[in-house]
Design a protein around this motif. Sequence first.
Motif, short mmCIF file in Angstrom:
data_model
loop_
_atom_site.label_atom_id
_atom_site.label_comp_id
_atom_site.label_asym_id
_atom_site.label_seq_id
_atom_site.Cartn_x
_atom_site.Cartn_y
_atom_site.Cartn_z
N GLU A 1 101.74 68.82 29.87
CA GLU A 1 100.97 68.97 28.63
C GLU A 1 100.40 70.39 28.57
N ASP A 2 100.31 70.95 27.37
CA ASP A 2 99.86 72.34 27.20
C ASP A 2 98.34 72.42 27.26
N ILE A 3 97.81 72.32 28.47
CA ILE A 3 96.36 72.35 28.70
C ILE A 3 96.08 73.45 29.71
N LYS A 4 94.99 74.18 29.50
CA LYS A 4 94.72 75.35 30.33
C LYS A 4 93.45 75.18 31.15
N GLY A 5 93.36 76.00 32.20
CA GLY A 5 92.13 76.23 32.94
C GLY A 5 91.45 75.00 33.48
N PHE A 6 90.11 74.95 33.33
CA PHE A 6 89.33 73.90 33.94
C PHE A 6 89.64 72.55 33.30
N MET A 7 89.98 72.54 32.00
CA MET A 7 90.39 71.27 31.39
C MET A 7 91.67 70.78 32.03
N GLN A 8 92.57 71.72 32.37
CA GLN A 8 93.79 71.33 33.06
C GLN A 8 93.47 70.81 34.46
N TYR A 9 92.53 71.43 35.13
CA TYR A 9 92.11 70.98 36.47
C TYR A 9 91.63 69.53 36.40
N ASN A 10 90.74 69.23 35.44
CA ASN A 10 90.25 67.85 35.29
C ASN A 10 91.38 66.90 34.91
N TYR A 11 92.23 67.36 34.00
CA TYR A 11 93.34 66.53 33.54
C TYR A 11 94.27 66.16 34.71
N ILE A 12 94.60 67.15 35.54
CA ILE A 12 95.50 66.91 36.67
C ILE A 12 94.86 65.93 37.65
N ARG A 13 93.59 66.11 37.95
CA ARG A 13 92.90 65.19 38.87
C ARG A 13 92.92 63.76 38.32
N TYR A 14 92.66 63.62 37.03
CA TYR A 14 92.63 62.31 36.39
C TYR A 14 94.02 61.67 36.41
N VAL A 15 95.04 62.46 36.05
CA VAL A 15 96.41 61.94 36.03
C VAL A 15 96.86 61.57 37.44
N ASN B 1 99.56 73.81 45.03
CA ASN B 1 99.03 74.92 44.25
C ASN B 1 99.55 74.98 42.82
N THR B 2 100.63 74.30 42.53
CA THR B 2 101.22 74.37 41.19
C THR B 2 101.56 72.98 40.67
N ILE B 3 101.72 72.91 39.35
CA ILE B 3 102.11 71.65 38.72
C ILE B 3 103.49 71.23 39.21
N GLU B 4 104.38 72.21 39.40
CA GLU B 4 105.74 71.91 39.85
C GLU B 4 105.73 71.22 41.22
N GLU B 5 104.83 71.67 42.11
CA GLU B 5 104.73 71.06 43.44
C GLU B 5 104.23 69.62 43.35
N ILE B 6 103.29 69.38 42.44
CA ILE B 6 102.77 68.02 42.25
C ILE B 6 103.87 67.09 41.73
N ILE B 7 104.63 67.58 40.75
CA ILE B 7 105.73 66.78 40.19
C ILE B 7 106.76 66.47 41.28
N ALA B 8 107.08 67.48 42.10
CA ALA B 8 108.06 67.28 43.18
C ALA B 8 107.56 66.24 44.19
N TRP B 9 106.24 66.25 44.48
CA TRP B 9 105.67 65.29 45.42
C TRP B 9 105.81 63.87 44.88
N PHE B 10 105.46 63.67 43.62
CA PHE B 10 105.59 62.34 43.03
C PHE B 10 107.05 61.92 42.93
N SER B 11 107.93 62.86 42.66
CA SER B 11 109.36 62.55 42.57
C SER B 11 109.85 61.98 43.89
N THR B 12 109.44 62.60 45.00
CA THR B 12 109.85 62.12 46.33
C THR B 12 109.31 60.72 46.59
N ILE B 13 108.04 60.50 46.24
CA ILE B 13 107.42 59.19 46.48
C ILE B 13 108.10 58.10 45.65
N ILE B 14 108.34 58.40 44.37
CA ILE B 14 108.96 57.41 43.49
C ILE B 14 110.37 57.04 43.98
N LYS B 15 111.13 58.04 44.42
CA LYS B 15 112.48 57.77 44.92
C LYS B 15 112.44 56.90 46.17
#
Length: 536
Positions: free
Chosen positions: A341-355, A392-406
């Motif tokens: 989602e196109d969210i920046k900065g601290f709102m993105q930080y909160n959003y990522i933690r919540y998701v 450190n990045t959104i891409e790393e988080i997505i990759a982590w979940f991808s591994t877990i889901i598989k």
Amino acid sequence: MEDVNMKKSIIIIDDEMPSRESLKTFLAWENTDYYILREFDNGPEAIEFYNHNKVDIIITDIQMPTMDGLTLIKIVKSINKQQDIIVLSCHEKFSYAREAMRYGVNDYLIKDMLTEEDLLEALNKSNRQQEDLVVEKTPNTSLNLSIEKLLDEKDTFDCPPEVEAGYYVLFVIAFDVPMVTQDAMNCDMDFESIEKVRNALEVNLGITRERLAQKGNRQWVLLTEMNQVSSQLKYIYDSQSMATRVRKIISEMMFCDFTIGISRGFKGISDIIHRYEEASDACKYRVFLGENKNIFYNTVFTQMTNFNPNRLDEMIDKAHKYMEAGNLKAMLDTVESIYLEDIKGFMQYNYIRYVNARIISLLVDYIRRNDLSYGWVFGKDFIPLNELDDHNTIEEIIAWFSTIIKRIMEQNPSEEEQDYSLRVLQTIQLINKHYTEGIQLTDLSQRLGIHKVYLSRIFKEETGKNVTQYIQELKINDVKKMLTGANQSIQEIAETLNYSSPQQLSSVFKKETGMTPKAYKKLMFGKLVKASKLYS
């Protein structure tokens, strides 16, 4: 001349003079519990002053010459780990916000989006972390206003003139309960819990018991009465002060995080349903603004017009449905779109933690209901939440979940991957789509255009269960999920899953699991506590 001895001192650090001047006039500081002690245009001078003077709160920019804000925060925290720091920056990069929060700042505010409510909430949050607040009673009419009745649109409620003349602010208290921590044990929103809080609010704040009620899942609503306000800042300050007192009382009894949504002030109670919707909407935006805060509807209305928290719920629900159906690719695509989602900065930080918390809860629930192994899925006997925090990045988080889901899908292949005939596979797909609607063997056979005896036979031969058993198993799994997820009553669960009554649900559940729904809920909370201790 104002007496600063009773106020909290603030220093401002920002290399841009217009920003410092703007902050100095942003609030009517003389009407608050704070005063600006000094201002600095660079970090080294601020550190020198800090080493020789008592400072209650530091407000700093991030990008500055000579010494950037992150370096300053790190130095200050090495001197005094408990120092309260608020970042006020024009930078909305996720990496800046994440690093600042790791250092332990109290809040991260964006200059272009700053409101009076934001700044006062950040200051008060720092203040309540420093010391216990003196809880004062608030003026309330002696009349017992039942918030439950007032919010029931079917009821007509004739109020005396003194009630219509009163000035009110409505709070919605939404409990931020993570599924995988011990807090879930302490945040069971049962009748006993709300009664204890009602008693405490009446004794300590003079708020009559009828003004607090449960409304929806993990949500309370509270009607508070204020003195008539003469300015916007007075409304903000009085509402914030009351919310802080309420927070102190609830925190001492519930031991868990919660967000308080604050409506606009209103005279009389004729518009109370609209004000409830305002406070409820404010709570929803904790996805972007951060949990465990007091959030004004005014802030949401001014800042958040481009963001829709309901869309997130819809996307997570879609991911859940894909996972239940075993559609791995579709689930991964949905999870990825949630994070991008196109969210920046601290709102993105909160959003990522919540998701992160929502997706982890979804996965843990699936693992538990399907008797999968934590060791195989996570590589540990507990849920490694720290691994998510280390990315450190959104891409790393997505990759982590991808591994877990598989890994989950490898342990528990979908129905489509089983060696079923076309007719049985079509039956399973129909059941999965319509089982909460009371669909039965006859309905299935009619939709597929085959005899129900033949369908019953081939279904039992290939799945090992008859159609009724298969449907019952799906519904029981949903009951388990609802019992350990959102705070729904047995009545609500029975209606959702098309049981004829709560008694029928309880009877079927006990027959299938060997325990009552209440006993199962208690058992699962015990397992959550054990998992939390392993993680700790």
